[in-house]
Design an enzyme around this catalytic site. Structure first.
Site, PDB file in Angstrom:
ATOM      1  N   HIS A  19      37.158  48.316  42.386  1.00 36.54           N
ATOM      2  CA  HIS A  19      37.741  48.376  44.086  1.00 36.54           C
ATOM      3  C   HIS A  19      37.329  49.988  44.836  1.00 36.54           C
ATOM      4  O   HIS A  19      36.939  50.555  44.028  1.00 36.54           O
ATOM      5  CB  HIS A  19      39.112  47.891  44.466  1.00 36.54           C
ATOM      6  CG  HIS A  19      39.978  48.548  42.982  1.00 36.54           C
ATOM      7  ND1 HIS A  19      40.655  49.433  43.884  1.00 36.54           N
ATOM      8  CD2 HIS A  19      40.684  47.909  42.282  1.00 36.54           C
ATOM      9  CE1 HIS A  19      41.187  49.576  42.416  1.00 36.54           C
ATOM     10  NE2 HIS A  19      41.329  48.480  41.806  1.00 36.54           N
ATOM     11  N   GLU A  22      45.267  42.840  46.640  1.00 36.18           N
ATOM     12  CA  GLU A  22      44.612  43.022  44.337  1.00 36.18           C
ATOM     13  C   GLU A  22      43.894  41.462  44.690  1.00 36.18           C
ATOM     14  O   GLU A  22      43.533  41.132  43.853  1.00 36.18           O
ATOM     15  CB  GLU A  22      46.134  42.936  44.884  1.00 36.18           C
ATOM     16  CG  GLU A  22      46.380  42.377  42.958  1.00 36.18           C
ATOM     17  CD  GLU A  22      45.808  43.514  42.612  1.00 36.18           C
ATOM     18  OE1 GLU A  22      45.379  44.382  42.787  1.00 36.18           O
ATOM     19  OE2 GLU A  22      45.393  43.349  40.944  1.00 36.18           O
ATOM     20  N   ARG A  66      45.259  42.994  33.129  1.00 36.87           N
ATOM     21  CA  ARG A  66      44.686  42.883  34.044  1.00 36.87           C
ATOM     22  C   ARG A  66      43.180  42.775  33.559  1.00 36.87           C
ATOM     23  O   ARG A  66      42.775  44.300  33.374  1.00 36.87           O
ATOM     24  CB  ARG A  66      45.703  43.655  34.968  1.00 36.87           C
ATOM     25  CG  ARG A  66      44.891  44.034  36.270  1.00 36.87           C
ATOM     26  CD  ARG A  66      44.889  42.452  37.068  1.00 36.87           C
ATOM     27  NE  ARG A  66      44.779  42.933  38.732  1.00 36.87           N
ATOM     28  CZ  ARG A  66      42.781  42.398  39.131  1.00 36.87           C
ATOM     29  NH1 ARG A  66      42.028  42.034  38.082  1.00 36.87           N
ATOM     30  NH2 ARG A  66      42.864  42.968  39.603  1.00 36.87           N
ATOM     31  N   GLU A 115      42.811  54.378  43.053  1.00 33.27           N
ATOM     32  CA  GLU A 115      44.120  53.460  42.675  1.00 33.27           C
ATOM     33  C   GLU A 115      45.576  54.362  42.301  1.00 33.27           C
ATOM     34  O   GLU A 115      44.923  55.112  41.466  1.00 33.27           O
ATOM     35  CB  GLU A 115      44.206  52.117  41.911  1.00 33.27           C
ATOM     36  CG  GLU A 115      45.050  51.401  40.541  1.00 33.27           C
ATOM     37  CD  GLU A 115      44.648  50.876  39.612  1.00 33.27           C
ATOM     38  OE1 GLU A 115      43.780  49.821  40.338  1.00 33.27           O
ATOM     39  OE2 GLU A 115      45.467  50.172  39.176  1.00 33.27           O
ATOM     40  N   HIS A 156      37.619  49.832  35.224  1.00 38.29           N
ATOM     41  CA  HIS A 156      39.378  50.229  34.318  1.00 38.29           C
ATOM     42  C   HIS A 156      39.532  48.747  34.070  1.00 38.29           C
ATOM     43  O   HIS A 156      39.457  47.747  34.607  1.00 38.29           O
ATOM     44  CB  HIS A 156      39.639  51.147  35.304  1.00 38.29           C
ATOM     45  CG  HIS A 156      40.545  50.280  37.166  1.00 38.29           C
ATOM     46  ND1 HIS A 156      40.222  50.305  38.013  1.00 38.29           N
ATOM     47  CD2 HIS A 156      42.578  49.956  36.671  1.00 38.29           C
ATOM     48  CE1 HIS A 156      41.052  50.336  38.699  1.00 38.29           C
ATOM     49  NE2 HIS A 156      41.521  49.362  38.561  1.00 38.29           N
ATOM     50  N   HIS A 164      38.411  45.184  35.925  1.00 42.01           N
ATOM     51  CA  HIS A 164      37.563  45.000  37.464  1.00 42.01           C
ATOM     52  C   HIS A 164      36.863  46.452  37.449  1.00 42.01           C
ATOM     53  O   HIS A 164      37.520  47.402  37.630  1.00 42.01           O
ATOM     54  CB  HIS A 164      39.025  44.330  38.387  1.00 42.01           C
ATOM     55  CG  HIS A 164      40.210  45.075  37.641  1.00 42.01           C
ATOM     56  ND1 HIS A 164      40.534  45.514  37.611  1.00 42.01           N
ATOM     57  CD2 HIS A 164      40.766  46.184  39.201  1.00 42.01           C
ATOM     58  CE1 HIS A 164      41.814  45.815  37.915  1.00 42.01           C
ATOM     59  NE2 HIS A 164      41.826  46.264  38.964  1.00 42.01           N
TER      60      HIS A 164
END
Ligand SMILES: *[C@@H]1O[C@H](CO)[C@@H](O)[C@H](O)[C@H]1NC(C)=O
Ligand SMILES: *[C@@H]1O[C@H](CO)[C@@H](O)[C@H](O)[C@H]1NC(C)=O
Ligand SMILES: *[C@@H]1O[C@H](CO)[C@@H](O)[C@H](O)[C@H]1NC(C)=O
Length: 463
Positions: free
Chosen positions: A144, A210, A139, A148, A187, A142
């Site tokens: 945000h 997401e 993944r 999280e 992360h 990125h």
């Protein structure tokens, strides 16, 4: 209610004594509790999935059959929608969603699906994402705006992160481990082991998507190559073959050990982004256990608090409420019945199973009963808060002057008052209570109630 119905209600306590061990209240394996002639004034639970029962809208002499089209599979998963307990009343928005109803985004070697305020409008404070990454699948790097929090459901995963002082972090996690990345912290995640990993991500805003995270390759694809050239000090010609859009989830190369992977610039972060939840000293109840993780034992987790519950045979997470945040529950295993009490005479019952999400708004009273005869019930209670906080109804009753309690609930029934007060007098909070129904304690109480047995006279006196 007609006479035979009344008669069958009155004989209930005696009937329930007949089979002291196995937990098949009234409707046994052989007679469905969803027949027109089934009476149960106590609204006992039924495991319709586990026992292959087909719920029908009959309740204590009322209701009738379904003639129109029906979705029997859904009805079996929601027995308390088809026949709600007689205590349910009033309107309540939906408090259940299953990840099985969420759209799955399928990518190279992985997939992801989300439950946000768009899927479940009551999920205002928290959004959840269920993600799977096969061996070596990434993944991508990125960040945000939401923080999280995550729980590893299966397999192994490598996480990397950077803190705001330039400290780096790399760790390998397994089932039951957690991570927390504060808002804006960059992360990445990568599946390890034979089959990679699957995890639950939790974000501290129901509106999270997401699809709208800040992704490395997306940014590079939308920056003039001349600027990339200046920034990274390489000729723009070398940037001609970078990805044209985000990679998001993709097959990566298999990583070496953490030590081998550490870059030259690696400076160990002072922060600890990961935590082993299953190692927490549990709060042991008579019927199971709860492990609590919040900023008190996992200091970085400033906006998410959680409890991991194992609810034992026939047991129940006791009646309680949370004063500081909505509960967002994720059912890992098993089947459960939950009634949410919303004040103003409003209550509604929902059923949940592995893969389902529930929301219980702050302060609304509730419990969680284990329905299954053969599957363990394992559930995460998650809150947008720095602290796990709850109030136990049992403890409150025990720590309130007994006369006050009696005047509220049993003003006309001194015998019942005495039995009730005897139970709560310790004021002990028992987060997960073992099954009382048909236990020796229950049978003994019934003997006392019928006037026989030991100590009957003792507690039957006036207070
Ligand atoms: C990986 O998946 C296969 C197929 O489902 C299974 O047989 C195997 O036991 C799994 N390995 C691990 C380590 O879980
Ligand atoms: C992070 O916390 C875990 C306990 O959950 C501990 O085992 C580990 O050593 C800590 N790591 C760092 C870098 O402090
Ligand atoms: C859940 O309750 C059932 C009985 O109702 C029991 O058989 C099962 O083992 C319980 N789950 C756990 C985790 O013990």
């Amino acid at each position: 209610m007609h006479i035979t119905a009344l008669a069958s209600l009155l004989t209930l306590p005696a009937l329930s004594l007949a089979a002291p061990t196995k937990q098949h209240p009234l409707g046994s394996k052989h007679s469905s509790p969803y027949k027109p002639d089934h009476y149960d004034p106590y609204d006992r639970k039924h495991d319709s999935v586990g026992e292959g029962l087909h719920p029908e809208p009959y309740r204590n002499g009322k209701g009738t059959s379904v003639l129109g089209p029906r979705n029997r599979m859904r009805e079996q998963q929601d027995p308390d929608m088809v026949r709600p307990p007689s205590t349910d009343h009033g309107a309540m928005p939906a408090m259940r969603w299953s990840f099985a109803d969420s759209h799955t985004r399928i990518e190279e070697g992985g997939w992801t699906r989300q439950t946000t305020v768009r899927e479940l409008p009551s999920s205002k404070e928290i959004a959840g994402v269920n993600m799977r990454l096969d061996k070596g699948v990434i993944r991508e790097l990125h960040w945000h705006k939401e923080a999280e929090w995550a729980y590893v459901l299966s397999g192994e995963v490598r996480v990397t992160a950077l803190d705001s002082e330039g400290g780096s972090f790399i760790d390998d996690l397994k089932e039951g481990d957690l991570w927390y990345f504060p808002s804006g912290h960059p992360h990445s995640l990568q599946g390890l082991g034979e089959n990679g990993t699957e995890f639950l991500l939790v974000f501290d805003s129901g509106g999270f998507s997401e699809e709208s995270t800040f992704i490395l390759t997306d940014w590079l694809a939308h920056t003039p190559k001349a600027v990339l050239s200046e920034n990274f000090r390489i000729p723009p010609e070398l940037l001609e073959h970078i990805p044209l859009s985000e990679k998001y989830i993709f097959q990566g190369s298999i990583p070496g050990s953490i030590e081998e992977e550490k870059p030259k610039a690696f400076k160990q972060s002072k922060l600890n982004f990961t935590f082993n939840m299953l190692d927490v000293e549990p709060q042991v109840g008579s019927g199971g256990q709860a492990k609590i993780v919040d900023s008190r034992n996992f200091p970085i987790s400033k906006t998410i608090a959680a409890g991991h519950l194992d609810i034992g045979p026939g047991s129940m997470r006791e009646m309680h409420w949370h004063p500081n945040a909505d509960e967002w529950s994720f059912f890992i295993k098993g089947r459960a019945r939950v009634t949410i009490f919303a004040a103003e005479g409003t209550a509604r019952t929902f059923d949940y199973m592995g893969g389902d999400v529930g929301v219980i708004p702050a302060n609304m009273g509730h419990f969680i009963e284990n329905l299954s005869d053969d599957e363990p019930l394992e559930v995460l209670e998650i809150f947008r808060s720095d602290r796990f906080m709850d109030f136990s109804l049992f403890q409150w009753m025990g720590e309130t002057p007994q006369r006050l309690v009696r005047d509220h609930i049993f003003a006309n029934h001194p015998k019942a008052a005495k039995e009730f007060l005897r139970q709560v007098e310790g004021g002990k909070k028992d987060v997960i209570k073992e099954q009382y129904y048909k236990s020796p304690e229950h049978e003994e109480a019934i003997r006392r109630l019928e006037g026989g047995g030991d100590g009957g006279e003792g507690w039957a006196e006036e207070l």
